[in-house]
Design a protein around this motif. Structure first.
Motif, mmCIF file in Angstrom:
data_model
loop_
_atom_site.group_PDB
_atom_site.id
_atom_site.type_symbol
_atom_site.label_atom_id
_atom_site.label_comp_id
_atom_site.label_asym_id
_atom_site.label_seq_id
_atom_site.Cartn_x
_atom_site.Cartn_y
_atom_site.Cartn_z
ATOM 1 N N LYS A 67 0.807 -1.175 -0.143
ATOM 2 C CA LYS A 67 -0.037 0.012 -0.119
ATOM 3 C C LYS A 67 0.846 1.426 0.130
ATOM 4 C CE LYS A 67 -3.397 2.412 2.753
ATOM 5 N NZ LYS A 67 -4.063 2.339 4.097
ATOM 6 N N ASP A 68 1.742 1.487 0.819
ATOM 7 C CA ASP A 68 2.763 2.547 0.978
ATOM 8 C C ASP A 68 4.175 2.324 0.255
ATOM 9 O OD1 ASP A 68 0.895 4.179 2.484
ATOM 10 O OD2 ASP A 68 1.416 2.768 4.302
ATOM 11 N N ARG A 69 4.145 1.596 -0.623
ATOM 12 C CA ARG A 69 5.201 1.246 -1.547
ATOM 13 C C ARG A 69 5.748 2.764 -2.053
ATOM 14 N NH1 ARG A 69 9.667 -0.070 -3.188
ATOM 15 N NH2 ARG A 69 10.184 -1.468 -4.771
ATOM 16 N N HIS A 70 6.971 2.544 -2.052
ATOM 17 C CA HIS A 70 7.660 3.921 -2.704
ATOM 18 C C HIS A 70 7.640 5.224 -1.922
ATOM 19 C CE1 HIS A 70 8.896 1.863 -6.149
ATOM 20 N NE2 HIS A 70 7.765 1.523 -6.593
ATOM 21 N N THR A 71 7.374 5.105 -0.497
ATOM 22 C CA THR A 71 7.653 5.920 0.554
ATOM 23 C C THR A 71 8.648 5.388 1.392
ATOM 24 O OG1 THR A 71 5.861 4.858 2.023
ATOM 25 C CG2 THR A 71 5.299 6.777 0.270
ATOM 26 N N ALA A 72 9.338 6.432 1.787
ATOM 27 C CA ALA A 72 10.557 5.764 2.735
ATOM 28 C C ALA A 72 9.978 4.901 4.039
ATOM 29 C CB ALA A 72 11.379 6.946 3.388
ATOM 30 N N MET A 73 8.921 5.507 4.700
ATOM 31 C CA MET A 73 8.780 4.627 5.690
ATOM 32 C C MET A 73 7.881 3.469 5.215
ATOM 33 S SD MET A 73 9.173 5.926 8.832
ATOM 34 C CE MET A 73 7.826 4.905 9.764
ATOM 35 N N GLY A 74 7.025 3.295 4.214
ATOM 36 C CA GLY A 74 6.528 2.186 3.630
ATOM 37 C C GLY A 74 7.654 0.970 3.246
ATOM 38 N N ASP A 75 8.423 1.672 2.596
ATOM 39 C CA ASP A 75 9.377 0.603 2.109
ATOM 40 C C ASP A 75 10.162 0.142 3.496
ATOM 41 O OD1 ASP A 75 8.598 0.931 -0.334
ATOM 42 O OD2 ASP A 75 10.390 2.096 -1.317
ATOM 43 N N ALA A 76 10.540 0.869 4.256
ATOM 44 C CA ALA A 76 11.425 0.474 5.552
ATOM 45 C C ALA A 76 10.436 -0.546 6.451
ATOM 46 C CB ALA A 76 11.586 1.771 6.359
ATOM 47 N N TYR A 77 9.042 -0.193 6.292
ATOM 48 C CA TYR A 77 8.037 -1.350 7.054
ATOM 49 C C TYR A 77 8.314 -2.670 6.180
ATOM 50 C CZ TYR A 77 4.061 -3.356 8.959
ATOM 51 O OH TYR A 77 3.032 -4.196 9.626
ATOM 52 N N ILE A 78 7.842 -2.535 4.791
ATOM 53 C CA ILE A 78 7.871 -3.961 4.010
ATOM 54 C C ILE A 78 9.093 -4.535 4.340
ATOM 55 C CG2 ILE A 78 8.125 -4.903 1.640
ATOM 56 C CD1 ILE A 78 6.057 -2.346 0.971
#
Length: 219
Positions: free
Chosen positions: A183-194
């Motif tokens: 869902k939040d791919r290509h955001t720094a926080m989103g990618d860190a979580y993934i």
């Protein structure tokens, strides 16, 4: 401004002094006891010299727990803007009003990072971009140990002449493999979580094969 720079650099050099003293003997070999910081950067492009970091997102991972309330995200003042990359990460030049300078952002990030082990997907890119930013500000490179989920994932795969192994696996492929929301791919926080979830899944797979400790992850 000069006093701020002196104070910032004093704090940062104190951080590196502590990092220099840490050794394998001093660091716990227990994976669960280790404080990992999972990070991702969004940048204006992939040129280490000319492109810049727009955002750093980082989360703590320890004892198999991700305390979302204790995360880090900073958007940095933009001196360089690339419209093509903005279509990917969605960070517009004026979308965040109060942004710290690059040096201020580095100070905040390093205080959050401490001497933790860094985890990222394709770690070389993120670490090199951060180190280039440190160099521009007259500061030493990071000395933290690093782990790359792209490399660790390949250790979970079967070794067989019948199965073709790729040289490189993207974060999207790991998310699909482990059924992680993008869902939040290509955001720094989103990618860190993934990346953090993927790392936990990788650990489970590796632990199913054998007893696992921290040193073995670096081999």
């Amino acid at each position: 401004m000069m006093n701020f720079l002196k104070k910032s650099k004093a704090i940062l050099f104190e951080f590196w002094g502590k990092s220099e003293k840490s050794s394998d003997d001093e660091q716990s070999n227990d994976i669960d006891a280790t404080r990992f910081v999972v990070l991702d950067t969004e940048t204006t492009g992939f040129d280490y010299t000319n492109d810049r970091i727009l955002c750093i997102g980082a989360i703590i991972l320890q004892n198999g727990i991700i305390p979302i309330h204790d995360s880090f995200e900073v958007f940095i003042q933009q001196e360089h803007y690339d419209q093509a990359s903005a279509q990917i990460h969605g960070i517009l030049k004026e979308c965040v009003i109060d942004r710290p300078t690059e040096l201020e952002a580095l100070q905040q990030f390093l205080e959050f990072l401490g001497d933790s082990v860094i985890i990222a997907h394709h770690t070389v890119f993120d670490i090199t971009m951060i180190n280039k930013a440190l160099e521009r500000n007259g500061l030493p490179k990071l000395k933290n140990k690093t782990l790359d989920t792209a490399v660790l994932y390949k250790k979970t795969l079967l070794v067989s002449n019948l199965l073709e192994r790729k040289e490189n696996y993207s974060l999207d492929e790991l998310a699909d493999k482990f059924d992680i929301s993008k869902k939040d791919r290509h955001t720094a926080m989103g990618d860190a979580y993934i990346t953090a979830i993927a790392f936990l899944k990788i650990l489970n797979k590796l632990r199913n094969k054998k007893e696992l400790n921290l040193k073995q992850l670096f081999k």
